[in-house]
Design an enzyme around this catalytic site. Structure first.
Site, PDB file in Angstrom:
ATOM      1  N   HIS A  13       0.852  -1.191   0.000  1.00  0.00           N
ATOM      2  CA  HIS A  13       0.000   0.000   0.000  1.00  0.00           C
ATOM      3  C   HIS A  13       0.884   1.237   0.000  1.00  0.00           C
ATOM      4  O   HIS A  13       2.101   1.159   0.155  1.00  0.00           O
ATOM      5  CB  HIS A  13      -0.953   0.004   1.202  1.00  0.00           C
ATOM      6  N   CYS A  22       5.797   6.891   4.194  1.00  0.00           N
ATOM      7  CA  CYS A  22       4.719   5.933   3.906  1.00  0.00           C
ATOM      8  C   CYS A  22       3.856   6.339   2.712  1.00  0.00           C
ATOM      9  O   CYS A  22       2.967   5.589   2.313  1.00  0.00           O
ATOM     10  CB  CYS A  22       3.856   5.705   5.133  1.00  0.00           C
ATOM     11  N   HIS A  26       5.002   0.557  -0.442  1.00  0.00           N
ATOM     12  CA  HIS A  26       5.741  -0.360   0.424  1.00  0.00           C
ATOM     13  C   HIS A  26       4.798  -1.478   0.860  1.00  0.00           C
ATOM     14  O   HIS A  26       3.595  -1.421   0.611  1.00  0.00           O
ATOM     15  CB  HIS A  26       6.323   0.385   1.638  1.00  0.00           C
ATOM     16  N   HIS A  28       3.836  -4.849   3.839  1.00  0.00           N
ATOM     17  CA  HIS A  28       3.901  -5.373   5.205  1.00  0.00           C
ATOM     18  C   HIS A  28       3.454  -6.827   5.192  1.00  0.00           C
ATOM     19  O   HIS A  28       2.682  -7.246   4.331  1.00  0.00           O
ATOM     20  CB  HIS A  28       2.926  -4.629   6.135  1.00  0.00           C
ATOM     21  N   ASP A  65      -4.669 -10.686   0.702  1.00  0.00           N
ATOM     22  CA  ASP A  65      -3.363 -11.331   0.617  1.00  0.00           C
ATOM     23  C   ASP A  65      -2.740 -11.121  -0.757  1.00  0.00           C
ATOM     24  O   ASP A  65      -3.365 -11.373  -1.780  1.00  0.00           O
ATOM     25  CB  ASP A  65      -3.470 -12.826   0.928  1.00  0.00           C
ATOM     26  N   HIS A  66      -1.503 -10.635  -0.769  1.00  0.00           N
ATOM     27  CA  HIS A  66      -0.744 -10.331  -1.985  1.00  0.00           C
ATOM     28  C   HIS A  66      -1.511  -9.368  -2.896  1.00  0.00           C
ATOM     29  O   HIS A  66      -1.566  -9.547  -4.108  1.00  0.00           O
ATOM     30  CB  HIS A  66      -0.345 -11.616  -2.724  1.00  0.00           C
ATOM     31  N   GLU A 107       0.628  -3.809  11.511  1.00  0.00           N
ATOM     32  CA  GLU A 107       1.503  -3.616  10.346  1.00  0.00           C
ATOM     33  C   GLU A 107       2.908  -4.134  10.629  1.00  0.00           C
ATOM     34  O   GLU A 107       3.582  -4.606   9.721  1.00  0.00           O
ATOM     35  CB  GLU A 107       1.593  -2.137   9.985  1.00  0.00           C
TER      36      GLU A 107
END
Length: 122
Positions: A13, A22, A26, A28, A65-66, A107
């Site tokens: 995100h 941020c 990037h 997490h 996810d991903h 995060e």
């Protein structure tokens, strides 16, 4: 009584309405903790852990996810992610004997948010 299950998902995100590092893309490895409040049923369970896993995978993990979370939530802060997930799970986890109490979105190991379905600031 509370029932808790923990999940993990990897996602990327960037915070478009934020000035700082941020705002750049990037990722997490998020930890998601789902907590239900209730009483055990006639089988002695608040909810079957297998059923809880299936619901969370279907309603949340399959989407997140991903993924690039900005395609789901425009400003994907941990706060906004937690609120979104709570709303996605709340109805699906409502039972005669229990309901969704809170979700935690982490995060990092030391930075997370707890959301219980209410807005306390006016």
């Amino acid at each position: 009584m509370f029932l808790i299950r923990e999940f993990k998902f990897d996602a990327a995100h960037n915070l478009t309405s934020y000035k700082g590092k941020c705002e750049r893309l990037h990722g997490h490895t998020y930890k998601l903790v789902v907590k239900l409040q209730g009483e055990p049923d006639n089988e002695g369970m608040i909810i079957d852990f297998v059923e809880l896993k299936r619901i969370v995978e279907e309603k949340v993990l399959k989407k997140f996810d991903h993924s690039y979370i900005n395609e789901i939530i425009p400003q994907p802060t941990a706060e906004n992610i937690a609120e979104y997930i709570f709303k996605e799970l709340s109805e699906a986890l409502k039972r005669e004997n229990c309901s969704l109490y809170e979700v935690e979105v982490w995060e990092t190991e030391s930075c997370g948010v707890i959301y219980r379905g209410e807005k306390s600031c006016s």
